[in-house]
Design an enzyme around this catalytic site. Structure first.
Site, PDB file in Angstrom:
ATOM      1  N   HIS A 234       0.621  -1.219  -0.099  1.00 13.74           N
ATOM      2  CA  HIS A 234      -0.027  -0.064  -0.071  1.00 13.74           C
ATOM      3  C   HIS A 234       0.809   1.315   0.175  1.00 13.74           C
ATOM      4  O   HIS A 234       1.725   1.384  -0.874  1.00 13.74           O
ATOM      5  CB  HIS A 234      -0.770   0.099   1.083  1.00 13.74           C
ATOM      6  CG  HIS A 234      -2.036   0.756   1.386  1.00 13.74           C
ATOM      7  ND1 HIS A 234      -2.469   1.843   0.369  1.00 13.74           N
ATOM      8  CD2 HIS A 234      -2.959   0.988   2.229  1.00 13.74           C
ATOM      9  CE1 HIS A 234      -3.330   2.505   0.690  1.00 13.74           C
ATOM     10  NE2 HIS A 234      -3.571   2.204   1.900  1.00 13.74           N
ATOM     11  N   HIS A 275      -2.315  -2.294  -9.734  1.00 14.64           N
ATOM     12  CA  HIS A 275      -3.327  -1.574  -8.646  1.00 14.64           C
ATOM     13  C   HIS A 275      -4.559  -2.501  -9.070  1.00 14.64           C
ATOM     14  O   HIS A 275      -4.931  -2.921  -9.777  1.00 14.64           O
ATOM     15  CB  HIS A 275      -3.688  -0.178  -9.267  1.00 14.64           C
ATOM     16  CG  HIS A 275      -4.223   0.633  -8.498  1.00 14.64           C
ATOM     17  ND1 HIS A 275      -5.420   0.550  -7.878  1.00 14.64           N
ATOM     18  CD2 HIS A 275      -3.886   1.407  -7.491  1.00 14.64           C
ATOM     19  CE1 HIS A 275      -5.854   1.287  -6.936  1.00 14.64           C
ATOM     20  NE2 HIS A 275      -4.826   1.918  -6.587  1.00 14.64           N
ATOM     21  N   ASP A 332       2.664   5.464  -7.023  1.00 16.48           N
ATOM     22  CA  ASP A 332       4.026   5.416  -5.824  1.00 16.48           C
ATOM     23  C   ASP A 332       4.989   5.175  -6.601  1.00 16.48           C
ATOM     24  O   ASP A 332       6.135   5.152  -5.861  1.00 16.48           O
ATOM     25  CB  ASP A 332       3.591   4.083  -4.818  1.00 16.48           C
ATOM     26  CG  ASP A 332       2.458   4.624  -3.915  1.00 16.48           C
ATOM     27  OD1 ASP A 332       1.638   3.829  -3.985  1.00 16.48           O
ATOM     28  OD2 ASP A 332       2.583   5.596  -3.148  1.00 16.48           O
TER      29      ASP A 332
HETATM   30  C1  SDX Z   1      -1.497   2.249  -3.389  1.00 19.52           C
HETATM   31  O1  SDX Z   1      -6.120   0.712  -3.053  1.00 19.52           O
HETATM   32  C2  SDX Z   1      -5.666   1.744  -3.476  1.00 19.52           C
HETATM   33  O2  SDX Z   1      -6.528   2.737  -4.036  1.00 19.52           O
HETATM   34  C3  SDX Z   1      -4.265   2.025  -3.158  1.00 19.52           C
HETATM   35  C4  SDX Z   1      -3.779   3.606  -3.574  1.00 19.52           C
HETATM   36  C5  SDX Z   1      -4.128   4.511  -2.726  1.00 19.52           C
HETATM   37  O3  SDX Z   1      -4.176   5.509  -3.157  1.00 19.52           O
HETATM   38  O4  SDX Z   1      -4.693   4.107  -1.671  1.00 19.52           O
HETATM   39  O5  SDX Z   1      -3.870   3.525  -4.857  1.00 19.52           O
HETATM   40  C6  SDX Z   1      -2.161   3.375  -3.009  1.00 19.52           C
HETATM   41  O6  SDX Z   1      -1.367   1.400  -2.437  1.00 19.52           O
HETATM   42  C7  SDX Z   1      -0.767   1.775  -4.734  1.00 19.52           C
HETATM   43  C8  SDX Z   1      -0.168   0.382  -4.984  1.00 19.52           C
HETATM   44  C9  SDX Z   1       1.043   0.814  -4.491  1.00 19.52           C
HETATM   45  N1  SDX Z   1       1.660  -0.985  -4.351  1.00 19.52           N
HETATM   46  C10 SDX Z   1       2.522  -1.294  -5.090  1.00 19.52           C
HETATM   47  O7  SDX Z   1       3.137  -0.679  -6.097  1.00 19.52           O
HETATM   48  C11 SDX Z   1       3.235  -2.804  -4.686  1.00 19.52           C
HETATM   49  C12 SDX Z   1       3.401  -3.589  -5.941  1.00 19.52           C
HETATM   50  N2  SDX Z   1       1.884  -3.655  -6.580  1.00 19.52           N
HETATM   51  C13 SDX Z   1       1.311  -4.920  -6.057  1.00 19.52           C
HETATM   52  O8  SDX Z   1       1.706  -5.462  -4.891  1.00 19.52           O
HETATM   53  C14 SDX Z   1       0.160  -5.009  -6.690  1.00 19.52           C
HETATM   54  O9  SDX Z   1      -0.156  -4.794  -7.811  1.00 19.52           O
HETATM   55  C15 SDX Z   1      -1.173  -4.418  -5.869  1.00 19.52           C
HETATM   56  C16 SDX Z   1      -0.787  -4.933  -4.210  1.00 19.52           C
HETATM   57  C17 SDX Z   1      -1.136  -3.005  -5.892  1.00 19.52           C
HETATM   58  C18 SDX Z   1      -2.553  -5.134  -6.136  1.00 19.52           C
HETATM   59  O10 SDX Z   1      -2.458  -6.280  -5.911  1.00 19.52           O
HETATM   60  P1  SDX Z   1      -3.516  -7.265  -6.421  1.00 19.52           P
HETATM   61  O11 SDX Z   1      -4.806  -6.803  -6.315  1.00 19.52           O
HETATM   62  O12 SDX Z   1      -3.220  -8.622  -6.302  1.00 19.52           O
HETATM   63  O13 SDX Z   1      -3.231  -6.979  -8.257  1.00 19.52           O
HETATM   64  P2  SDX Z   1      -3.999  -7.709  -9.223  1.00 19.52           P
HETATM   65  O14 SDX Z   1      -5.043  -8.523  -8.621  1.00 19.52           O
HETATM   66  O15 SDX Z   1      -4.532  -6.620 -10.410  1.00 19.52           O
HETATM   67  O16 SDX Z   1      -2.800  -8.753  -9.807  1.00 19.52           O
HETATM   68  C19 SDX Z   1      -3.266  -9.348 -11.004  1.00 19.52           C
HETATM   69  C20 SDX Z   1      -1.867 -10.120 -11.475  1.00 19.52           C
HETATM   70  C21 SDX Z   1      -1.619 -11.324 -10.259  1.00 19.52           C
HETATM   71  O17 SDX Z   1      -1.116 -12.207 -10.951  1.00 19.52           O
HETATM   72  P3  SDX Z   1      -2.205 -13.622 -11.224  1.00 19.52           P
HETATM   73  O18 SDX Z   1      -2.441 -13.768  -9.437  1.00 19.52           O
HETATM   74  O19 SDX Z   1      -3.332 -13.240 -11.948  1.00 19.52           O
HETATM   75  O20 SDX Z   1      -1.199 -14.598 -11.800  1.00 19.52           O
HETATM   76  O21 SDX Z   1      -0.941  -9.291 -11.644  1.00 19.52           O
HETATM   77  C22 SDX Z   1       0.247  -9.588 -10.753  1.00 19.52           C
HETATM   78  C23 SDX Z   1      -0.724 -10.502  -9.683  1.00 19.52           C
HETATM   79  O22 SDX Z   1       0.384 -11.360  -9.141  1.00 19.52           O
HETATM   80  N3  SDX Z   1       0.738  -8.559 -10.156  1.00 19.52           N
HETATM   81  C24 SDX Z   1       1.885  -8.273 -10.195  1.00 19.52           C
HETATM   82  C25 SDX Z   1       2.175  -7.154  -9.684  1.00 19.52           C
HETATM   83  N4  SDX Z   1       1.157  -6.435  -9.307  1.00 19.52           N
HETATM   84  C26 SDX Z   1       0.272  -7.520  -9.428  1.00 19.52           C
HETATM   85  N5  SDX Z   1       3.128  -9.042 -10.740  1.00 19.52           N
HETATM   86  C27 SDX Z   1       4.324  -8.434 -10.427  1.00 19.52           C
HETATM   87  N6  SDX Z   1       4.464  -7.309 -10.116  1.00 19.52           N
HETATM   88  C28 SDX Z   1       3.607  -6.507  -9.498  1.00 19.52           C
HETATM   89  N7  SDX Z   1       3.852  -5.271  -9.176  1.00 19.52           N
END
Ligand code: SDX
Length: 397
Positions: A234, A275, A332
């Site tokens: 997050h 996201h 971020d």
């Molecule tokens: C913020 O919620 C909000 O609004 C948050 C925020 C706010 O203003 O409050 O926008 C702020 O928290 C932004 C996000 C910051 N976090 C990061 O940058 C950390 C890296 N990102 C990931 O950890 C991830 O993208 C999340 C946590 C942000 C979202 O996770 P999800 O919901 O599991 O992502 P998804 O369901 O869209 O994933 C789809 C696929 C998955 O693979 P499969 O299960 O389909 O095989 O994409 C993969 C995920 O594993 N994936 C990634 C990835 N993010 C998602 N793979 C590699 N690198 C990544 N960063």
């Protein structure tokens, strides 16, 4: 109403409450604060004006903004007894740990006089938190640096005050205050704070709402929100982006890390990408990208880390996996790069997010507490345990 959760395994999302504050369309990359597009607010507004909008529902008139700013200045100081609170933290305590503790301690300072049924008491509590959060944040940094605390000044704006409390030193000949309240830096901070101010029911805002739904002290509820924001998935992502860039080290190692991010057996994820809601470009990332280039032009000092970040962005945007999974740079990815260029220490990056998001948290708290019929949040679950079974005596196990 809060507590009615619909579990949609396909979308992994729950509708937890009704709110009129922020609207997001993840497919179209739309973000509105009280109906105003984030692009217009970032271009024309200021953080305090946006905070007023989020809290009150309308943009302020000139007089309303003047009074709002005056009241923020009035509440910006910390009680002197709170300064000794910092003595309990070791000098190397993470600033986010100090933020949780100090914000939570305000619930002890303002507990006795707080009548949650009184809208004016609620309004003042919200103003206190918005006003004091930059002062607390700067104090966390000063404590870890071993520097004397700097008091807020009524002749400086919100962002200028923060930078002055962070970096000004009695021995001004070493670090001139002016260089830290430089217009490019202040413009970038206002935009960053506007973009991070609110974002619907993200994890930390939902935490604040769930805690507040029990009628708990608002300062303690915001402290809970700070805790949730700290995580690298997050708000902690901006700090994690810089750590990741340092680990990658050079452009020729980017393919190795892109491959790791795609490897399901590797827990590594590309920090600053992806996201839960945006399946298109995060509109905030688009705005912040332009600000990033402006800031780097003035402050980057040709730091190779910035070239590496831009090369990583280019690689990921062209990668089939990231395109297929719709993983774009999020807000971020760029914010940490800007903060680094502004000489903000990396362990303070998420604290910067706290300052901005406090506007959203207190707005959601005010909105929820104003509802006469608000109910305690009570999420449910999908039970995956045993069916009912009989107790077995120890000797028979
Ligand atoms: C913020 O919620 C909000 O609004 C948050 C925020 C706010 O203003 O409050 O926008 C702020 O928290 C932004 C996000 C910051 N976090 C990061 O940058 C950390 C890296 N990102 C990931 O950890 C991830 O993208 C999340 C946590 C942000 C979202 O996770 P999800 O919901 O599991 O992502 P998804 O369901 O869209 O994933 C789809 C696929 C998955 O693979 P499969 O299960 O389909 O095989 O994409 C993969 C995920 O594993 N994936 C990634 C990835 N993010 C998602 N793979 C590699 N690198 C990544 N960063």
């Amino acid at each position: 109403q809060l507590g009615v959760f619909t579990y949609d395994p396909g979308f992994m999302s729950t509708a937890s409450c009704k709110s009129a504050i922020t609207y997001i369309d993840g497919e179209k990359g739309i973000l509105l604060y009280r109906g105003y597009p984030i692009e217009q607010l970032a271009k024309h507004s200021s953080f305090l004006e946006v905070a007023y909008l989020l809290m009150n529902g309308e943009l302020p008139t000139e007089d309303q903004l003047y009074s709002f700013t005056d009241e923020i200045n009035h509440h910006a100081m910390l009680h002197e007894a709170l300064r000794s609170f910092f003595d309990g933290f070791h000098y190397d305590a993470h600033p986010m740990a100090m933020m949780v503790g100090v914000m939570g301690s305000l619930s002890a300072f303002y507990h006795s006089e707080l009548n949650m049924e009184d809208p004016e008491h609620r309004r003042i509590s919200a103003m206190r938190m918005l006003a004091k959060v930059p002062t607390i944040a700067a104090a966390c940094y000063r404590h870890s640096a071993g520097w004397p605390f700097v008091y807020p000044r009524v002749d400086l704006g919100y962002c200028e005050n923060f930078m002055n409390m962070m970096f000004s030193l009695p021995s001004q000949k070493f670090i001139g205050v002016d260089q830290y309240i430089d217009p490019v830096a202040i413009k970038a901070l206002n935009i960053l704070f506007i973009l991070h101010a609110d974002h619907e029911q993200n994890a930390s805002t939902s935490t604040v709402r769930l805690a507040s739904s029990t009628g708990a002290n608002p300062y303690a509820c915001v402290a809970a929100g700070i805790s949730a924001l700290w995580g690298p998935a997050h708000g902690g992502a901006n700090e994690a982006v810089l750590s990741m860039l340092s680990e990658i080290g050079s452009v020729d190692r980017i393919p190795e890390f892109i491959a790791r991010a795609k490897d399901k057996n590797d827990p590594f994820r590309l920090m600053g990408f992806g996201h839960r809601v945006y399946k298109n470009f995060d509109p905030r990332a688009t705005i912040i990208r332009e600000t990033c280039y402006e800031v780097l032009e003035k402050y980057s000092n040709n730091d190779p880390l910035f070239e590496l970040a831009l090369a990583l962005e280019e690689h990921a945007l062209k990668d089939d996996y990231f395109i297929e999974k719709k993983l774009y740079p999020n807000v971020d990815f760029y914010s940490g790069i800007i903060y680094k260029a502004l000489k903000i220490p990396e362990d303070m990056f998420t604290v910067m997010f706290v300052i901005a998001r406090t506007a959203g948290w207190v707005s959601h708290w005010l909105e929820m507490m104003a509802e006469s019929n608000h109910r305690i949040g009570r999420p449910r679950q999908i039970y995956t345990g045993y069916d009912q079974r009989e107790y077995v005596a120890k000797e028979n196990r």
